[in-house]
Design an enzyme around this catalytic site. Sequence first.
Site, PDB file in Angstrom:
ATOM      1  N   THR A  72       0.836  -1.199   0.000  1.00 54.25           N
ATOM      2  CA  THR A  72       0.000   0.000   0.000  1.00 54.25           C
ATOM      3  C   THR A  72       0.872   1.250   0.000  1.00 54.25           C
ATOM      4  O   THR A  72       0.634   2.201  -0.768  1.00 54.25           O
ATOM      5  CB  THR A  72      -0.934  -0.010   1.241  1.00 54.25           C
ATOM      6  OG1 THR A  72      -1.741  -1.187   1.169  1.00 54.25           O
ATOM      7  CG2 THR A  72      -1.811   1.223   1.292  1.00 54.25           C
ATOM      8  N   GLN A 175       1.635  -9.047  -6.179  1.00 54.78           N
ATOM      9  CA  GLN A 175       1.203 -10.434  -6.371  1.00 54.78           C
ATOM     10  C   GLN A 175       2.080 -11.203  -7.357  1.00 54.78           C
ATOM     11  O   GLN A 175       1.904 -12.402  -7.515  1.00 54.78           O
ATOM     12  CB  GLN A 175      -0.257 -10.474  -6.849  1.00 54.78           C
ATOM     13  CG  GLN A 175      -1.253 -10.007  -5.809  1.00 54.78           C
ATOM     14  CD  GLN A 175      -1.400 -10.970  -4.631  1.00 54.78           C
ATOM     15  OE1 GLN A 175      -0.906 -12.096  -4.654  1.00 54.78           O
ATOM     16  NE2 GLN A 175      -2.069 -10.513  -3.592  1.00 54.78           N
ATOM     17  N   SER A 195       5.670  -6.515  -1.510  1.00 50.37           N
ATOM     18  CA  SER A 195       5.260  -6.627  -0.111  1.00 50.37           C
ATOM     19  C   SER A 195       5.705  -7.978   0.438  1.00 50.37           C
ATOM     20  O   SER A 195       5.460  -9.016  -0.189  1.00 50.37           O
ATOM     21  CB  SER A 195       3.736  -6.511  -0.055  1.00 50.37           C
ATOM     22  OG  SER A 195       3.281  -6.691   1.263  1.00 50.37           O
ATOM     23  N   HIS A 197       4.711  -9.859   2.976  1.00 49.37           N
ATOM     24  CA  HIS A 197       3.797 -10.887   3.503  1.00 49.37           C
ATOM     25  C   HIS A 197       3.100 -11.695   2.415  1.00 49.37           C
ATOM     26  O   HIS A 197       2.447 -12.697   2.706  1.00 49.37           O
ATOM     27  CB  HIS A 197       2.787 -10.282   4.479  1.00 49.37           C
ATOM     28  CG  HIS A 197       1.654  -9.516   3.883  1.00 49.37           C
ATOM     29  ND1 HIS A 197       0.400 -10.038   3.768  1.00 49.37           N
ATOM     30  CD2 HIS A 197       1.572  -8.259   3.384  1.00 49.37           C
ATOM     31  CE1 HIS A 197      -0.417  -9.131   3.243  1.00 49.37           C
ATOM     32  NE2 HIS A 197       0.279  -8.038   3.001  1.00 49.37           N
ATOM     33  N   THR A 233      12.518   5.273  11.599  1.00 53.68           N
ATOM     34  CA  THR A 233      13.474   4.237  11.974  1.00 53.68           C
ATOM     35  C   THR A 233      13.121   2.924  11.281  1.00 53.68           C
ATOM     36  O   THR A 233      11.960   2.515  11.268  1.00 53.68           O
ATOM     37  CB  THR A 233      13.461   4.038  13.514  1.00 53.68           C
ATOM     38  OG1 THR A 233      13.812   5.294  14.101  1.00 53.68           O
ATOM     39  CG2 THR A 233      14.447   2.974  13.952  1.00 53.68           C
ATOM     40  N   CYS A 326      -9.227  -7.490   1.237  1.00 54.31           N
ATOM     41  CA  CYS A 326      -9.592  -6.176   1.770  1.00 54.31           C
ATOM     42  C   CYS A 326     -11.089  -5.936   1.603  1.00 54.31           C
ATOM     43  O   CYS A 326     -11.644  -5.072   2.251  1.00 54.31           O
ATOM     44  CB  CYS A 326      -8.806  -5.088   1.061  1.00 54.31           C
ATOM     45  SG  CYS A 326      -7.087  -5.505   0.891  1.00 54.31           S
TER      46      CYS A 326
HETATM   47  N1  PLP Z   1      -1.298  -4.518  -4.372  1.00 54.25           N
HETATM   48  C1  PLP Z   1      -1.819  -5.737  -4.573  1.00 54.25           C
HETATM   49  C2  PLP Z   1      -1.961  -6.251  -5.979  1.00 54.25           C
HETATM   50  C3  PLP Z   1      -2.226  -6.520  -3.492  1.00 54.25           C
HETATM   51  O1  PLP Z   1      -2.756  -7.730  -3.715  1.00 54.25           O
HETATM   52  C4  PLP Z   1      -2.091  -5.997  -2.181  1.00 54.25           C
HETATM   53  C5  PLP Z   1      -2.570  -6.764  -1.007  1.00 54.25           C
HETATM   54  O2  PLP Z   1      -3.539  -7.505  -1.104  1.00 54.25           O
HETATM   55  C6  PLP Z   1      -1.520  -4.717  -2.021  1.00 54.25           C
HETATM   56  C7  PLP Z   1      -1.138  -4.018  -3.134  1.00 54.25           C
HETATM   57  C8  PLP Z   1      -1.332  -4.118  -0.670  1.00 54.25           C
HETATM   58  O3  PLP Z   1      -0.186  -4.680  -0.048  1.00 54.25           O
HETATM   59  P1  PLP Z   1       0.028  -4.563   1.523  1.00 54.25           P
HETATM   60  O4  PLP Z   1      -0.919  -5.534   2.153  1.00 54.25           O
HETATM   61  O5  PLP Z   1       1.457  -4.940   1.749  1.00 54.25           O
HETATM   62  O6  PLP Z   1      -0.234  -3.158   1.904  1.00 54.25           O
END
Ligand code: PLP
Length: 390
Positions: A72, A175, A195, A197, A233, A326
């Site tokens: 994000t 992704q 990202s 996770h 930090t 989400c």
């Molecule tokens: N972009 C895509 C294509 C995603 O699938 C996601 C999370 O589902 C994000 C951005 C957001 O990533 P984060 O959860 O690390 O903020």
Amino acid sequence: MTRVYMDANATTPLLPEVMEAMRPYWMERFGNPSSIHLDGQQARAAVDRARATLAEFFNCHDAEVVFNSGGTEGDNTAIFGLLRPGDHFITTSIEHSAILRAADRVAQSGVEVTFEAPTASGLIDPAEIQRALRPETRLVSVMLANNETGVLQPVEEIGKIAKAAGVFFHIDAVQGAGKVPFDVRRFGCHLCSISAHKMHGPKGVGALFVRRGTPLEPLLVGGTHERRQRAGTENVPGIVGLGKAAEMAMRSLEDGIMERVARLRDRLEAGILELAGTGVNGGWDGDKAVPRAANTTNIWFDNLEGEALVIALDLKGIAVSGGSACHSGATEPSHVLMAMGLDKTRARASLRFSLLKTATDADVDDVLKVVPEAVEHLRAISPVAAGTAG
Ligand code: PLP
């Protein structure tokens, strides 16, 4: 039955190696990388090592890696950091909300935004991006892999178009990272968000590739961290975890693990499609397969509510998703499936199965045992079925 987790596009567990790499940085090596004493130096060295791994992952220079809090933040930084009133911005209607809501916000402050629609198979046509270009276009942002369908977008072709037009190009690769061979030079992008996770690393940490010379205004200001590109930090354990996850992802791509995952996904998909009234969203363009991330399939089931099926499967020990995580809990159908032209009923009756790298044949067997029973039961009692039958 032990639980089967098929919602890897929502998040993934840490690999044991990632956990082990992070462990010392919570307690013994807790230093602040900005401190000049030994404790600080140890933390700085760990961040530098992770940066070198990420540079290898992206295929860029160490100085082009900016650690942040995840996808994000990377997506928001690309948009808020480059666009000013009067600029034109091209993105797509199938992006994650981290792009879509940021685009809405800049649109309110005088940026013109074009949202390109996908084809029925979930692909963005590079020719449409070309057509949308204007003299004021400053940024194009297109995702690498769609989170709901797994469809891989033709980013290399779009990168060439952006280069020829002299506009900046951002890729939301959240992704795609760890699932497909990765190279920001080949992609031809200036910015690329990932990202941790989503690739077996920790939550709340990620990285943004920022090509040298890209005039990006930081989102957060304060200290001089990350070459003044991202104040705050550093999340040292998180960054170490991201580094290890990136290293493991590079290794698993070389070891052919994603081919194994693709075979499992294909077996799962074929098994579910044996049920009447089902089909794949975004898998095919006529009889031509559309490139997809190896772990993802999105399937519609006629005559039932997708949410009811998610709950029924959960009660049987299977975790899947009815759209992007989400949005789960909201009753709105997926914006991605709607943009691909599905009607609301079919979009609501669609489920995403996204396999972990560690998925097994036994997982697929379990899911293929449970899904037909659950579908049959729900169709028998479903008001959707009753409505359409009547
Ligand atoms: N972009 C895509 C294509 C995603 O699938 C996601 C999370 O589902 C994000 C951005 C957001 O990533 P984060 O959860 O690390 O903020």
